[in-house]
Design a protein around this motif. Structure first.
Motif, mmCIF file in Angstrom:
data_model
loop_
_atom_site.group_PDB
_atom_site.id
_atom_site.type_symbol
_atom_site.label_atom_id
_atom_site.label_comp_id
_atom_site.label_asym_id
_atom_site.label_seq_id
_atom_site.Cartn_x
_atom_site.Cartn_y
_atom_site.Cartn_z
ATOM 1 N N MET A 188 104.221 -20.026 -55.731
ATOM 2 C CA MET A 188 104.302 -18.831 -54.637
ATOM 3 C C MET A 188 105.798 -19.049 -54.034
ATOM 4 O O MET A 188 106.136 -17.934 -53.349
ATOM 5 N N MET A 189 106.212 -20.283 -53.878
ATOM 6 C CA MET A 189 107.383 -20.423 -53.214
ATOM 7 C C MET A 189 108.744 -19.499 -54.064
ATOM 8 O O MET A 189 109.419 -18.916 -53.177
ATOM 9 N N GLU A 190 108.421 -19.320 -55.306
ATOM 10 C CA GLU A 190 109.371 -18.541 -55.972
ATOM 11 C C GLU A 190 109.243 -17.239 -55.559
ATOM 12 O O GLU A 190 110.249 -16.259 -55.488
ATOM 13 N N ILE A 191 107.972 -16.824 -55.416
ATOM 14 C CA ILE A 191 107.430 -15.265 -55.177
ATOM 15 C C ILE A 191 108.144 -14.940 -53.917
ATOM 16 O O ILE A 191 108.933 -13.839 -53.709
ATOM 17 N N ALA A 192 108.070 -16.013 -52.972
ATOM 18 C CA ALA A 192 108.672 -15.631 -51.497
ATOM 19 C C ALA A 192 110.106 -15.233 -51.484
ATOM 20 O O ALA A 192 110.597 -14.886 -50.651
ATOM 21 N N LYS A 193 110.670 -16.053 -52.783
ATOM 22 C CA LYS A 193 112.236 -15.922 -52.577
ATOM 23 C C LYS A 193 112.671 -14.466 -53.457
ATOM 24 O O LYS A 193 113.791 -14.360 -53.538
ATOM 25 N N ALA A 194 111.612 -13.793 -53.921
ATOM 26 C CA ALA A 194 112.330 -12.525 -54.340
ATOM 27 C C ALA A 194 112.953 -11.545 -53.678
ATOM 28 O O ALA A 194 112.549 -11.749 -52.220
ATOM 29 N N PRO A 195 113.982 -11.139 -53.790
ATOM 30 C CA PRO A 195 114.647 -10.336 -53.250
ATOM 31 C C PRO A 195 114.047 -9.056 -52.580
ATOM 32 O O PRO A 195 113.233 -8.385 -53.202
ATOM 33 N N LEU A 196 114.386 -8.639 -51.275
ATOM 34 C CA LEU A 196 113.833 -7.444 -50.680
ATOM 35 C C LEU A 196 114.508 -6.302 -51.177
ATOM 36 O O LEU A 196 115.827 -6.275 -51.171
ATOM 37 N N ILE A 197 113.873 -5.134 -51.308
ATOM 38 C CA ILE A 197 114.541 -3.952 -51.560
ATOM 39 C C ILE A 197 113.882 -3.039 -50.999
ATOM 40 O O ILE A 197 112.791 -2.860 -50.544
ATOM 41 N N ASN A 198 114.310 -1.821 -50.651
ATOM 42 C CA ASN A 198 113.893 -0.705 -49.954
ATOM 43 C C ASN A 198 113.537 0.455 -51.142
ATOM 44 O O ASN A 198 114.531 0.848 -51.720
ATOM 45 N N LEU A 199 112.363 0.879 -51.210
ATOM 46 C CA LEU A 199 112.007 1.907 -52.375
ATOM 47 C C LEU A 199 111.727 3.155 -51.855
ATOM 48 O O LEU A 199 110.723 3.177 -50.835
ATOM 49 N N ASP A 200 112.144 4.083 -52.317
ATOM 50 C CA ASP A 200 111.628 5.448 -52.073
ATOM 51 C C ASP A 200 110.128 5.512 -52.571
ATOM 52 O O ASP A 200 109.700 5.411 -53.665
ATOM 53 N N SER A 201 109.425 5.719 -51.520
ATOM 54 C CA SER A 201 108.053 5.501 -51.789
ATOM 55 C C SER A 201 107.516 6.725 -53.010
ATOM 56 O O SER A 201 106.709 6.486 -53.500
ATOM 57 N N LYS A 202 108.322 8.080 -52.989
ATOM 58 C CA LYS A 202 107.760 8.768 -54.276
ATOM 59 C C LYS A 202 108.176 8.037 -55.676
ATOM 60 O O LYS A 202 107.413 8.487 -56.507
ATOM 61 N N ALA A 203 109.154 7.013 -55.481
ATOM 62 C CA ALA A 203 109.289 6.503 -56.824
ATOM 63 C C ALA A 203 108.345 5.624 -57.350
ATOM 64 O O ALA A 203 108.183 5.250 -58.483
ATOM 65 N N ILE A 204 107.306 5.400 -56.422
ATOM 66 C CA ILE A 204 105.839 4.342 -56.665
ATOM 67 C C ILE A 204 104.987 5.172 -57.086
ATOM 68 O O ILE A 204 104.448 5.978 -56.395
ATOM 69 N N ASN A 205 104.175 4.929 -58.265
ATOM 70 C CA ASN A 205 103.225 5.568 -58.799
ATOM 71 C C ASN A 205 102.215 5.419 -57.890
ATOM 72 O O ASN A 205 101.790 4.439 -57.298
ATOM 73 N N ASP A 206 101.245 6.554 -57.952
ATOM 74 C CA ASP A 206 99.957 6.236 -57.301
ATOM 75 C C ASP A 206 98.935 5.686 -58.002
ATOM 76 O O ASP A 206 97.762 5.435 -57.223
ATOM 77 N N ASP A 207 99.090 5.498 -59.287
ATOM 78 C CA ASP A 207 97.759 4.809 -59.795
ATOM 79 C C ASP A 207 97.963 3.191 -59.895
ATOM 80 O O ASP A 207 99.365 2.645 -59.589
ATOM 81 N N PRO A 208 97.029 2.527 -60.123
ATOM 82 C CA PRO A 208 97.361 1.176 -59.834
ATOM 83 C C PRO A 208 97.938 0.271 -60.815
ATOM 84 O O PRO A 208 98.619 -0.768 -60.526
ATOM 85 N N GLY A 209 98.455 1.192 -61.937
ATOM 86 C CA GLY A 209 99.326 0.525 -62.987
ATOM 87 C C GLY A 209 98.793 -0.880 -63.653
ATOM 88 O O GLY A 209 97.411 -1.245 -63.436
ATOM 89 N N PRO A 210 99.392 -1.757 -64.332
ATOM 90 C CA PRO A 210 98.886 -2.533 -65.251
ATOM 91 C C PRO A 210 98.507 -3.943 -64.398
ATOM 92 O O PRO A 210 97.972 -4.735 -65.057
ATOM 93 N N PHE A 211 98.892 -4.062 -63.194
ATOM 94 C CA PHE A 211 98.325 -5.427 -62.662
ATOM 95 C C PHE A 211 97.563 -5.333 -61.459
ATOM 96 O O PHE A 211 97.104 -6.375 -61.017
#
Ligand code: SF4
Lengths: 367, 330
Positions: free
Chosen positions: B4-27
């Motif tokens: 989990m520490m590694e996850i916490a190290k994942a870089p921050l990004i800002n995404l355009d909300s429209k670029a993110i799908n509305d469906d739950p996807g594979p995970f």
């Protein structure tokens, strides 16, 4: 020749190679791919409703080969002994109870039968005061795999040495060539499951027509075999009276009634869990259309007056044909016997005695 | 073990909300949830945990964690969403899936459809055997092949059915019975179940009887319920909902089991025609399967018992009580 079976592969379970029946069967099916596999307790894999009737599995059976038919105390049972030579069947009847055991798929043949015959024989001989009515048709069709397995070569001579046992081979097939070529006739009964021609055509997939079954029975009669018939399951369907009469008319054309040892009648019954399997595997089937209620044995069966009506009608038309056919009911109550046939053996021992007596009379045995 | 520490190290990004799908996807594995509480919490306190995403092929962005938060932010019309980008961490798709599963399982219960989603996703990465024995118990499901197949089937169903399952309005057993119904008509039945507010027990009987009748009579589900006796009950304004439910179930039973229901009815009429007091009861065996009828006498003492037996003894028409059907003559 593999009879009605259409095998695509053979699986030989660990431990089965040592039995000679394995090499005999592999020799007969030479050319089919053979896999050597470990024993499995139950199937794990997708498509649990696929019974995989194209795979022949050869395996040693670890349980008891000869066991009394489980019956139930609530209904009168015939006291049959099941010789458990394998399970599953290349035919695909929509009502087949074996569909409930889809965690044990493939056509399974127990190749260690020969090595157990002495033990079974000892048991039968030790109980010389009892008549054993033995059948192999409880968990599969007795003759459907005959040309592949050749059980007759083991079982018929085995029976010929036992004066207190009869063997009933129950089938829906016309696979009788092997039997006819054997020299044994004594205490062997070849019997056919019958139905109306329309039920046979629609609900008994892979099985020959009623006429062909009766022609095979006729050949057996002509060659000196005693025959039996089982109207089981009787199914309420459109014009069922006329439909079953057509079958009895065909019997009249082809069969000598004097050579019939018995005819059983049994209305359709099924474990409740089988319903969803039938709905899924046989989408066009109408066998579940009737009025089924939960019986005392936990199985679904027709509402009582429907059963009484069917048995009464069947026994009437059979008796009109011949008055000594040994008609009996399979797994019914004393009350239903009385109402349908006008008499009752009262309990399972009574029915056993009745059938033993018929066997003794037909084969000249002393019981 | 997930680091989990590694996850916490994942870089921050800002995404355009429209670029993110509305469906739950594979995970992700959320279905049939109420978004309002989360929206209100974000409005009041802001976004506390950042969603985690990974970039897939062709610019696709898959949510690894925080699917509901993203939907809430979209609902609030937030144009840019800050996320942690786990793409560079080299975690396998299975790891992403398990991360979501564990994160959710410690904080909440899954509904039936979510369990189905989880199993449908796991089965792509893990052998069936392992799914059955290691993961189904985690979801409080029995480790059975048939249960796995049932839930895998659930994932692909129509939204209205899934929604009723997720809300617990339709039972899993009823869903299993619905699978025997032609897929085009399952939603019709679900709608009727919801309209009539059937209990779980009633749902099963209702589906089985309706389906049996349709198969027997060669009609479809809408055709069955368009028949006038059904319509009359449904449209009868004098009946309240429980009365309509009782009426529809009774009617279905009489169509499915005509001889049995007629027999029960004539027997009931014959007994009530005897005019017995409530201290004397005559009943038939369940489904008339047993040979004997039953008489119950309630009494306070021997005197009363004698009196009641006397009443019975003198009762006109008692000897005419018989099986309520005609039998075939031998
Ligand atoms: S013949 Fe008997 S064992 Fe074979 S499928 Fe039909 S009912 Fe089942």
């Amino acid at each position: 020749m593999t009879g009605p079976a259409r095998f695509k592969r053979i699986r030989v379970e660990e431990g089965a190679e040592t039995y000679s029946q394995t090499s005999v069967i592999l020799g007969r099916l030479n050319g089919l791919p053979v896999e050597h596999v470990k024993p499995v307790q139950s199937r794990q894999g997708p498509g649990a409703l696929d019974l995989d009737k194209e795979t022949l599995r050869l395996l040693p059976f670890q349980g008891e080969f000869l066991k009394p038919c489980p019956g139930t105390k609530e209904y009168i049972c015939c006291g049959y002994q099941i010789l458990h030579v394998g399970t599953n069947c290349p035919l695909d009847c929509s009502y087949c109870v074996l569909q409930a055991y889809f965690n044990q798929p493939e056509l399974r043949v127990f190749v260690n039968l020969e090595s157990k015959l002495d033990q079974i024989g000892d048991y039968i001989d030790r109980n010389s005061g009892k008549l054993f009515r033995i059948g192999t048709g409880e968990f599969m069709d007795s003759l459907a795999l005959e040309s592949v397995v050749g059980w007759r070569k083991l079982l018929l001579p085995f029976l010929s040495n036992r004066m207190n046992a009869v063997l009933e081979l129950k089938t829906k097939t016309e696979e009788v060539d092997g039997l006819l070529s054997s020299p044994w006739r004594e205490r062997i009964i070849v019997s056919w499951s019958l139905n109306s021609p329309s039920i046979a055509a629609v609900e008994e997939k892979g099985a020959p027509s009623i006429k062909k079954r009766l022609e095979a029975a006729r050949r057996c009669q002509d060659e000196g075999f005693v025959v039996g018939f089982h109207f089981d399951p009787l199914i309420e369907h459109q014009d069922w009276k006329d439909a079953y009469r057509r079958t009895v008319d065909m019997m009249d054309d082809l069969i000598n009634p004097n050579g019939i040892i018995w005819i059983s009648l049994g209305c359709l019954r099924y474990m409740p869990l089988l319903k969803k399997v039938i709905r899924k595997r046989h989408t066009g089937s109408h066998i579940l259309d009737g009025e089924f209620i939960l019986g005392f044995d936990g199985k679904m069966r027709y509402f009582k007056p429907i059963r009484v009506g069917m048995y009464t009608y069947m026994s009437k038309i059979l008796n009109q044909w011949h008055d000594d056919l040994g008609v009996y009911l399979c797994m019914e109550s004393d009350e239903i016997w009385q109402r349908s046939l006008g008499w009752s053996p009262e309990h399972s021992e009574g029915l056993s005695r009745y059938l033993d007596q018929r066997a003794a009379n037909v084969f000249g045995m002393n019981y | 073990m997930m680091n989990m520490m590694e996850i916490a190290k994942a870089p921050l990004i800002n995404l355009d909300s429209k670029a993110i799908n509305d469906d739950p996807g594979p995970f992700c594995m959320s279905y049939g949830f109420a978004l309002d509480p989360l929206i209100r919490s974000i409005q009041e306190f802001g976004l506390i945990n950042l969603p985690i995403v990974v970039k897939g092929g062709e610019g696709r962005i898959d949510v690894v964690s925080g699917y509901r938060r993203i939907l809430a932010l979209k609902n609030l019309q937030i144009g840019e969403i800050s996320c942690r980008d786990a793409t560079g961490l080299g975690l396998s798709p299975l790891r992403h899936l398990l991360l979501n599963l564990h994160e959710n399982s410690v904080t909440r219960q899954f509904n039936e459809v979510e369990k189905a989603m989880i199993l449908a996703r796991l089965i792509h990465h893990i052998p069936r055997e392992e799914v059955i024995h290691s993961y189904m118990p985690l979801l409080s499901l029995p480790s059975r092949e048939s249960t796995l197949d049932l839930f895998l089937n659930m994932d692909g169903q129509d939204h209205s059915l899934k929604s009723a399952l997720a809300k617990g309005e339709v039972s899993v057993k009823a869903f299993e019975a619905l699978l025997a119904v032609e897929s085009d008509f399952r939603t019709d039945l679900v709608q009727l179940i919801l309209n009539l507010r059937l209990t779980f027990n009633q749902q099963l009987q209702f589906i089985e009887m309706a389906n049996d009748i349709c198969i027997r009579d060669g009609i479809d589900i809408p055709g069955l319920f368009k028949q006038s006796p059904f319509v009359e009950i449904m449209e009868n304004e004098k009946l309240n909902l429980p009365q309509k439910t009782k009426g529809i179930l009774g009617l279905l039973r009489s169509v499915r089991f005509p001889l049995l229901t007629r027999s029960e009815e004539s027997f009931r009429k014959a007994v009530s025609g005897l005019g017995l007091s409530d201290k004397l009861r005559i009943s038939h065996p369940p489904f008339f399967e047993g040979p004997d009828y039953r008489l119950e006498i309630t009494f306070g003492n021997g005197r009363q018992l004698k009196d009641r037996i006397k009443v019975l003894n003198n009762l006109e028409g008692l000897e005419a009580l018989a099986d309520p059907w005609q039998e075939e003559k031998r």
